[in-house]
Design a protein around this motif. Structure first.
Motif, short mmCIF file in Angstrom:
data_model
loop_
_atom_site.label_atom_id
_atom_site.label_comp_id
_atom_site.label_asym_id
_atom_site.label_seq_id
_atom_site.Cartn_x
_atom_site.Cartn_y
_atom_site.Cartn_z
N ASP A 178 -35.37 35.49 -23.14
CA ASP A 178 -36.30 36.44 -23.77
C ASP A 178 -35.53 36.78 -25.30
N GLY A 179 -36.47 37.49 -26.29
CA GLY A 179 -36.43 37.73 -27.44
C GLY A 179 -37.58 37.79 -27.74
N VAL A 180 -36.94 38.91 -29.04
CA VAL A 180 -38.69 39.10 -30.02
C VAL A 180 -38.52 39.09 -31.12
N PRO A 181 -39.68 37.36 -31.33
CA PRO A 181 -39.17 37.09 -33.80
C PRO A 181 -39.47 37.71 -35.07
N ASP A 183 -41.43 39.17 -37.67
CA ASP A 183 -42.32 38.71 -38.99
C ASP A 183 -42.60 37.84 -39.33
N ASP A 192 -46.89 33.05 -36.94
CA ASP A 192 -46.18 33.44 -35.86
C ASP A 192 -45.05 32.80 -35.51
N GLY A 198 -35.11 36.27 -33.99
CA GLY A 198 -35.31 37.79 -33.46
C GLY A 198 -33.93 38.57 -34.18
N THR A 200 -31.63 40.84 -33.97
CA THR A 200 -30.44 41.89 -32.89
C THR A 200 -29.27 43.78 -33.24
N TRP A 206 -28.34 37.34 -35.97
CA TRP A 206 -29.49 36.70 -35.40
C TRP A 206 -30.12 35.56 -33.95
N LEU A 209 -33.98 31.80 -30.94
CA LEU A 209 -35.05 32.02 -29.09
C LEU A 209 -36.07 30.66 -29.78
N ASP A 211 -38.88 27.64 -28.15
CA ASP A 211 -39.85 27.58 -27.90
C ASP A 211 -40.34 25.84 -27.30
#
Length: 314
Positions: A178-181, A183, A192, A198, A200, A206, A209, A211
């Motif tokens: 998991d991770g938050v991309p 912006d 997006d 994302g 760190t 970085w 991520l 998909d």
């Protein structure tokens, strides 16, 4: 050599199986003719004015199209001109591209690209090709728009399984971390869902991520991080680290050492070259081990328009 567009057809794509693509819309190659010298070929390719992922910026094609066209060209020639069977696997060792961003203008129709390819260093075991190198030049309307070089090893299915998994054999791939991309605007993307990194807790690092549902980067299933995803992660991380979200890619040189696992956290480590604005070194790490490395050169839109920062070698 200036390629002769008149001998190339752009009427339809080559069979998708010869470039390892599942979607016909992701096949760029259209034709191939043998050049005047042994191991020289001229391929036709068409770049759409609007691509679902490699979107143009400021009226210019995305230079990453050079890398994907290079990848397709090497695989296509191996299958169709060097008798590599469709059941064999390709492992890219190096890919280098240099773009001429100020010459990549999007015109009134899709770009008809002539790709001159010189194949060299063909390794064989008996009658079977086990590796080759290729130097490429890309031309549109008689003008050079970029160049590239690639080196690939060709493995049988058994050789691939041994190189990929070792004596333990294939394993079940788990869930991606998991991770938050970031912006999209921070890395120069318009959507997006096209962001592949994302933040760190450590500066200059970085998280990658992947998909697995992405229609281009995962056009077909993969048991490891695809090379084109790694190119994009390197570009986005360099844009973020350099603070140049709108910069064009001028050159990229990537060396692959190991397969990068999908279900284990991978990070892109970016270091800037202080005396070379827009230049960055990138290392892909997994569990503290270097898996691949790259060097990139980026140029701002203003530099591209003025001609500064372009035509620089890899």
């Amino acid at each position: 050599m200036e390629a002769d567009l008149s001998v190339l057809s752009f009427e339809s794509t080559v069979p998708r199986r010869y470039v390892h693509r599942q979607s016909v819309s992701e096949v760029f190659l259209t034709d191939c003719v043998t050049g005047p010298e042994p191991d020289r070929f001229v391929l036709g390719a068409q770049w759409p004015r609007v691509h679902g992922f490699y979107r143009g910026r400021a009226g210019r094609y995305d230079p990453m199209l050079l890398a994907e066209t290079l990848r397709q060209s090497v695989i296509y020639l191996a299958h169709t001109r060097y008798r590599v069977s469709l059941g064999q696997r390709f492992v890219m060792q190096t890919i280098e591209i240099t773009a001429e961003p100020d010459r990549l203008e999007i015109g009134e129709g899709a770009a008809e690209v002539a790709v001159t390819v010189d194949v060299s260093n063909v390794r064989r075991r008996g009658s079977h090709v086990t590796g080759l190198s290729a130097a490429l030049t890309f031309e549109v309307a008689g003008h050079r728009v970029g160049s590239g070089h690639g080196r690939a090893s060709v493995l049988t299915a058994d050789e691939y399984d041994n190189a990929r998994w070792g004596e333990s054999g294939p394993r079940t791939i788990g869930s991606v971390p998991d991770g938050v991309p970031l912006d999209a605007a921070a890395v120069g993307m318009m959507v997006d869902g096209d962001v592949v990194i994302g933040a760190t807790a450590r500066r200059g690092r970085w998280q990658v991520l992947p998909d697995l549902s992405h229609p281009v980067l995962f056009d077909h299933p993969s048991d490891h991080l695809p090379g084109m995803l790694m190119f994009e992660a390197a570009r986005q991380a360099s844009r973020a680290e350099l603070g140049l979200p709108d910069a064009d890619l001028v050159s990229m040189s990537v060396q692959f050492q190991r397969f990068v696992e999908l279900d284990r956290r991978a990070e892109v480590v970016v270091s800037c070259v202080d005396d070379e604005p827009g230049r960055a070194h990138v290392v892909f790490e997994q569990h503290g081990t270097s898996m691949a490395s790259a060097t990139l050169t980026l140029a701002s839109a203003a530099d591209v328009r003025s001609g500064r920062g372009t035509r620089s070698g890899v």
